[in-house]
Write a protein that holds these residues in place. Structure first.
Motif, PDB file in Angstrom:
ATOM      1  N   GLU A   1      -4.066  -1.924   7.723  1.00  0.00           N
ATOM      2  CA  GLU A   1      -4.452  -0.510   8.312  1.00  0.00           C
ATOM      3  C   GLU A   1      -3.214   0.270   8.366  1.00  0.00           C
ATOM      4  O   GLU A   1      -2.416   0.111   9.121  1.00  0.00           O
ATOM      5  N   PRO A   2      -3.073   1.206   7.178  1.00  0.00           N
ATOM      6  CA  PRO A   2      -4.110   1.326   6.125  1.00  0.00           C
ATOM      7  C   PRO A   2      -4.315   0.059   5.235  1.00  0.00           C
ATOM      8  O   PRO A   2      -3.277  -0.343   5.203  1.00  0.00           O
ATOM      9  N   PHE A   3      -5.487   0.140   4.418  1.00  0.00           N
ATOM     10  CA  PHE A   3      -5.525  -0.890   3.722  1.00  0.00           C
ATOM     11  C   PHE A   3      -4.755  -0.666   2.420  1.00  0.00           C
ATOM     12  O   PHE A   3      -5.418   0.056   1.583  1.00  0.00           O
ATOM     13  N   THR A   4      -3.499  -1.358   2.159  1.00  0.00           N
ATOM     14  CA  THR A   4      -2.862  -1.015   1.115  1.00  0.00           C
ATOM     15  C   THR A   4      -2.430  -2.309   0.116  1.00  0.00           C
ATOM     16  O   THR A   4      -2.278  -3.384   0.735  1.00  0.00           O
ATOM     17  N   VAL A   5      -2.769  -2.085  -1.146  1.00  0.00           N
ATOM     18  CA  VAL A   5      -2.467  -3.246  -1.852  1.00  0.00           C
ATOM     19  C   VAL A   5      -1.700  -3.032  -3.258  1.00  0.00           C
ATOM     20  O   VAL A   5      -1.450  -1.652  -3.517  1.00  0.00           O
ATOM     21  N   LYS A   6      -0.820  -3.924  -3.760  1.00  0.00           N
ATOM     22  CA  LYS A   6      -0.166  -3.619  -4.773  1.00  0.00           C
ATOM     23  C   LYS A   6      -0.654  -3.918  -6.112  1.00  0.00           C
ATOM     24  O   LYS A   6      -1.290  -5.263  -6.206  1.00  0.00           O
TER      25      LYS A   6
END
Lengths: 248, 322
Positions: free
Chosen positions: B124-129
């Protein structure tokens, strides 16, 4: 047959990649932009349909005015008209939504896009577009024939290929193989002169939702120096691969 | 609201990449405080999935789905996601995964992040690399929709055992004729050959090999190591090897554990395609070849002398360590 080729405006494959504004923006300084290579293969295939089967070929890009030279190049290669959707997209879904509107307004039978762009490598636009306009879709396409309202496509799969049949309208995610590299068309002087007079229509973007946003960029960690092994001592290489890297 | 993962199988069996996907899904589920549901199509024994953290397997058994069909599979997975109330889907970046994920994204109104290389930075927030610019860089992407699709890059996470007992449930999706409007006529797949996508080791040759007749030693090395063979762009352009072996920015990406480049100078486009490989070895007679800057190990020498001797030594090593 009315064909639309979706063109991405991407940094040349030799570009060094850098970022600005605290690593939040791609640094375009000194970067040469080109037609996305996967799209270029598709464009050449579209030219074949134009020459052999009397198709008309339009090209489209979703981007700012700076992308127009790339569209002009596609016109110089032989496309009949170009469309630029005046939007600087931040997300593949946004691009797909804009393209969907262009396809519906233009009533195209065959839409050829690259399987992915070589910048963000998302590979999502052709599939999303197909789904939005409820058209059939073939990805990783390495061969395409159309007869009447039916297309036969060859798709690369992991470890082989498969042949598919589908009715038009059809969206293709194309790549090298849909035409050979040696068949790629290079604009000649006549084409470049003609391209100046061909229509390049700028259309206004629609309101679209964002589903993802890039927060920041990062470059890979710099690599350590290579360990050189004497060609007379290949046992050392095997030892390094076995004991140090643990990969054999 | 479990995390849903589509687990691919071939002739009923799972590959290592399937367990990597399950391992990843389990850790994402852990971050979200939920469980993992896997959906399989015509898979035989699914019990092994439990070892990697899958709690429930939705088993689809259907003759109609015996061949991969993106639209039909996407429709089935969508129905599974709705049934399970899944807000996060994890899909592999195989040719099939990349084909169906965008279809699913539109159907589920989900944001899709492909080429993901690590667990979410935050939920939260949904963050991806994710990898971008053909592995020349990464970007951190926030998925802003309620439902999220993660496309996991192969070999980026590894296998993590997390024993649980996977319960099985038969699942029969409702499919219509429209799901089969793209019809698979024939499949032509090389049997018993390791593919670049699945390979742990890739042995690749370049222009330095001078001609297709010299590929025997490359194939021999691949055979000894159980590796896939690959090539540089000029080699496939000249027709020495098929396009499907071309590695690089406009060819195939490689994410194997070991990449051995023989007679490849290392153009920037080629290096971009192999950046995700973990260990890189280069054999080249030009000490100035750019590949030496990208490689972990290097041999400056004539491939025609080095490779046959290396093959001999690798064979001995393999026999000893069999």
């Amino acid at each position: 047959m009315k064909i639309l080729v979706c063109i991405s405006h991407v940094p040349d494959t030799t570009s060094k990649i850098n970022f600005t504004d605290g690593d939040t923006k791609f640094d375009t300084n000194g970067v040469q932009f080109v037609i996305n290579p996967n799209d270029e293969f598709g464009l050449t295939r579209a030219m074949w349909f134009k020459e052999k089967q009397g198709a008309t070929v339009d090209v489209v890009n979703v981007g700012g005015a700076e992308t127009e030279p790339t569209l002009r190049k596609a016109l110089a290669i032989g496309a009949d008209a170009a469309i630029r959707v005046d939007n600087t997209p931040t997300d593949g879904y946004q691009v797909a939504k804009e393209l969907a509107k262009v396809v519906q307004d233009g009533n195209y039978d065959l839409i050829i896009a690259g399987r992915e762009s070589i910048d963000y490598n998302g590979g999502m636009v052709p599939g999303m577009l197909a789904q939005l306009i409820k058209a059939n879709f073939v990805n990783n396409c390495i061969g395409l024939e159309v007869e009447g309202d039916t297309a036969t496509a060859i798709r690369e799969i992991d470890g082989g290929k498969e042949t598919l049949k589908a009715k038009l309208p059809l969206v293709i995610g194309g790549q090298k193989g849909i035409v050979e590299e040696s068949d790629l068309k290079i604009p000649n002087m006549r084409g470049i002169m003609q391209a100046r007079k061909k229509p390049l229509n700028v259309v206004q973007p629609s309101e679209s939702d964002i589903t993802t946003k890039v927060v920041k960029f990062e470059k890979p960690e710099p690599k350590g120096a290579v360990k050189l092994v004497d060609p007379e001592n290949l046992d050392e290489l095997i030892d390094l691969l076995h004991n140090e890297a643990k990969v054999i | 609201m479990s995390v849903l993962t589509y687990i691919e199988s071939e002739e009923g069996k799972f590959k290592k990449a399937s367990y990597e996907l399950a391992s990843y899904a389990q850790e994402v589920a852990d971050m979200l405080g939920t469980s993992v549901t896997a959906i399989t199509f015509n898979a035989n024994d699914t019990s092994e999935l439990g070892k990697y953290g899958v709690d429930k397997v939705l088993k689809v058994s259907s003759e109609k789905l015996s061949k991969f069909n993106a639209e039909a599979y996407a429709d089935a997975i969508k129905q599974a996601a709705e049934k399970e109330g899944s807000k996060v889907l994890v899909i592999s970046q195989s040719a099939n995964g990349k084909y169906l994920a965008p279809l699913l994204a539109v159907q589920l109104k989900a944001g899709y992040a492909p080429n993901v290389v690590a667990l979410p930075e935050s939920t939260e927030p949904f963050t991806v690399k994710r990898a971008a610019f053909t592995n020349k860089a990464f970007n951190f992407t926030e998925i802003t929709t309620e439902v999220k699709i993660i496309g996991l890059s192969k070999n980026s996470f590894g296998l993590k055992e997390h024993p649980s007992t996977a319960t099985e449930e038969d699942f029969t999706p409702q499919l219509s004729d429209e799901d089969f409007s793209v019809n698979v006529e024939s499949v032509d797949k090389a049997k018993d050959k390791v593919t670049i996508a699945d390979a742990e080791i890739v042995v690749s040759g370049g222009r330095g090999l001078k001609g297709p007749e010299n590929w025997g030693m490359i194939e021999e090395m691949a055979d000894i190591l159980g590796a896939a063979t690959a090539c540089s762009k000029p080699v496939s352009d000249m027709g020495w090897r098929p396009h499907s072996e071309h590695v690089g920015q406009t060819g195939k990406p490689v994410a194997s554990n070991l990449y051995i480049a023989i007679g490849i100078s290392g153009a920037i486009q080629h290096l971009a395609g192999i950046n995700a490989a973990k260990t890189k070895v280069v054999i080249n007679n030009d000490p100035e070849a750019p590949f030496f800057k990208a490689a972990d190990y290097g041999v400056v020498g004539d491939a025609f002398e080095v490779v046959p001797r290396l093959n001999e030594k690798l064979r001995e090593f393999k026999e000893k360590n069999a």
